[in-house]
Design a protein around this motif. Sequence first.
Motif, short mmCIF file in Angstrom:
data_model
loop_
_atom_site.label_atom_id
_atom_site.label_comp_id
_atom_site.label_asym_id
_atom_site.label_seq_id
_atom_site.Cartn_x
_atom_site.Cartn_y
_atom_site.Cartn_z
N LEU A 1 -25.63 -13.82 -20.91
CA LEU A 1 -24.62 -13.34 -19.97
C LEU A 1 -23.21 -13.76 -20.40
O LEU A 1 -22.27 -12.96 -20.31
CB LEU A 1 -24.92 -13.89 -18.58
CG LEU A 1 -26.24 -13.48 -17.94
CD1 LEU A 1 -26.47 -14.28 -16.67
CD2 LEU A 1 -26.23 -11.99 -17.62
N ILE A 2 -23.06 -14.99 -20.84
CA ILE A 2 -21.73 -15.52 -21.14
C ILE A 2 -21.06 -14.82 -22.32
O ILE A 2 -19.91 -14.37 -22.20
CB ILE A 2 -21.80 -17.04 -21.36
CG1 ILE A 2 -22.25 -17.73 -20.07
CG2 ILE A 2 -20.45 -17.60 -21.81
CD1 ILE A 2 -22.49 -19.21 -20.21
N LEU B 1 -20.09 -11.02 -21.28
CA LEU B 1 -19.00 -10.93 -20.33
C LEU B 1 -17.71 -11.53 -20.90
O LEU B 1 -16.60 -11.05 -20.62
CB LEU B 1 -19.38 -11.62 -19.02
CG LEU B 1 -20.57 -11.00 -18.28
CD1 LEU B 1 -20.93 -11.84 -17.06
CD2 LEU B 1 -20.27 -9.57 -17.86
N GLY B 2 -17.86 -12.61 -21.68
CA GLY B 2 -16.68 -13.25 -22.26
C GLY B 2 -15.97 -12.38 -23.28
O GLY B 2 -14.73 -12.31 -23.30
N GLU C 1 -13.91 -9.76 -21.51
CA GLU C 1 -12.64 -10.28 -21.00
C GLU C 1 -11.64 -10.56 -22.12
O GLU C 1 -10.43 -10.31 -21.96
CB GLU C 1 -12.87 -11.57 -20.19
CG GLU C 1 -11.58 -12.15 -19.62
CD GLU C 1 -11.80 -13.46 -18.88
OE1 GLU C 1 -10.80 -14.05 -18.43
OE2 GLU C 1 -12.97 -13.89 -18.77
N MET D 1 -18.13 -22.03 -18.29
CA MET D 1 -18.14 -20.60 -18.56
C MET D 1 -19.15 -19.89 -17.66
O MET D 1 -18.93 -18.75 -17.22
CB MET D 1 -18.46 -20.33 -20.02
CG MET D 1 -17.41 -20.83 -21.00
SD MET D 1 -15.82 -20.02 -20.77
CE MET D 1 -16.20 -18.38 -21.37
N ARG E 1 -17.66 -19.39 -14.40
CA ARG E 1 -16.57 -18.41 -14.47
C ARG E 1 -17.06 -16.98 -14.26
O ARG E 1 -16.37 -16.17 -13.63
CB ARG E 1 -15.88 -18.54 -15.84
CG ARG E 1 -14.67 -17.62 -16.04
CD ARG E 1 -14.10 -17.81 -17.44
NE ARG E 1 -12.92 -17.00 -17.67
CZ ARG E 1 -11.68 -17.35 -17.38
NH1 ARG E 1 -11.46 -18.53 -16.83
NH2 ARG E 1 -10.65 -16.55 -17.61
N TYR E 2 -18.25 -16.67 -14.76
CA TYR E 2 -18.68 -15.28 -14.80
C TYR E 2 -19.80 -14.91 -13.82
O TYR E 2 -19.94 -13.75 -13.47
CB TYR E 2 -19.16 -14.91 -16.21
CG TYR E 2 -18.05 -14.88 -17.22
CD1 TYR E 2 -16.98 -14.02 -17.09
CD2 TYR E 2 -18.08 -15.73 -18.32
CE1 TYR E 2 -15.96 -13.99 -18.01
CE2 TYR E 2 -17.06 -15.71 -19.25
CZ TYR E 2 -16.00 -14.85 -19.10
OH TYR E 2 -14.99 -14.83 -20.01
N CYS E 3 -20.59 -15.88 -13.44
CA CYS E 3 -21.84 -15.53 -12.75
C CYS E 3 -21.70 -15.64 -11.24
O CYS E 3 -21.32 -16.70 -10.71
CB CYS E 3 -22.98 -16.44 -13.23
SG CYS E 3 -23.34 -16.21 -14.97
#
Length: 473
Positions: free
Chosen positions: A206-207, A210-211, A214, A341, A344-346
Amino acid sequence: MTAALAFFNVPRLVHLSTVDLVIIVFYFALVLAIGFYLKERANTGEDFFMAGREMTAWIAGLSFLSANLGALELMGWAGAAYQYGILATHWYWIGAIPAMLFLALVMMPFYYISKTHSVPGYLKLRFGEPSRVLSSVCFAFMTVLMSGINMYSMALVLRIILGWNINVSIWVSSITVAIYVSLGGLRSAIFNEVLQFVLIWGGALLIPILGLVEAGGWSGLKARIAVNASAEYTHLWSTMGHFKDNPMGIHWTGIVFGLAAVISTGYWTTDFLVVQRVLSAKDLRAAKMAPIIGSAFKMFVPFIVILPGLLGLALLPMKLMPEAQAIATGGHSYNEVLPLMLARYCGPGLLGLGITALIAGFMSGMAGNVSAFTTVWTYDLYRALINKNATDKHYVSMGRWATIVGVIISIGTAYLVMDFKSIMDYVQALFSFFIAPLFATVIIGMLWKRATPAGGFWGCCRAQVLRSECGPG
């Protein structure tokens, strides 16, 4: 009552939703259920310590990789990537793949054909009892120190995400591991490690996805890192011609000849934590294929470990710092980049999956170290030196008690990690001290027929003395 509430009153990054809690609780219930289910198949020494030697190449290979995919990988190398940049990738593509293939093609035939229960057991066959005892003591000491890394890292995640006090977190994680490992022995550990392998990949992907969205892709990530740190942080080889040209302060010769030829080869071929999984294979072909299968997946691990560290360097609003400084100032350390992280996203659901992936990695590493410690203690120290004529049932019982003792010792070592700048500084100090001398002794014994028992023992002793005099690294 007020003091007890203050003990838990640590600021948290996120609040778990009901969905997140259900996912985490379900994972723990499933892990324990597998352990209880397989407990009845761990009544003999061969089953408890070696999983009956009936694992297929794929199961042994995924377990082989998953046992290594603990805090060292998830928290340690993500933190190292934040601290040193993309140079951390060398510890995978140069410092792992060649050594894993060397284990499969060169060393596994020696190990597997000898039908030994451990690497120290092989040294006993080649060099005699003194060499086995020396290597067993060194290895047992190293495994409980390494287990402390995983225990401390799980405590970090519970503190950052849930707001638990670090001491409470360490004790909670240790109790969980003691129950889990003592239930079904190596067979239970292997099947849970395969489950954890799937969860780690599912949650950790996931990280980076999504990172990168961004950051604006790889080019955008490089541009942000150049502003926040230096453009050198995204160069893999071009800055390694001189020690002062890269943030890690290393030269390419150290990577090729020091890391690839000595440290990594020593770890992947003589560290019983990973070798034990391969020795559980059902035949020699499966034992040789298991590290090859593991190396194929190892090629892609930097995408879920190194990349999040680089993304943290580019995107996180705060500046991370060494562990001791973070504890003193109340800030965030390098080791915390991955959970930061994640937070930050989840959102709900995804957060539970991500936390479960981290906990799965920690449990895999902790269980791997403790199960290896248990086998070496029971077979190579207790049976060899203390009680040679006990029943098989007695040794299984001793293995279960050794699991609990190993976890208790690991609790103490967990606190040692706090005195290092990062998890990886601690790990590299251990590897350089213990692994290289053992590898030298094993490989000489395998490839040089004229090596004598006295030469093997005193060579290993002298190597350890030199490491003590020269220091680690």
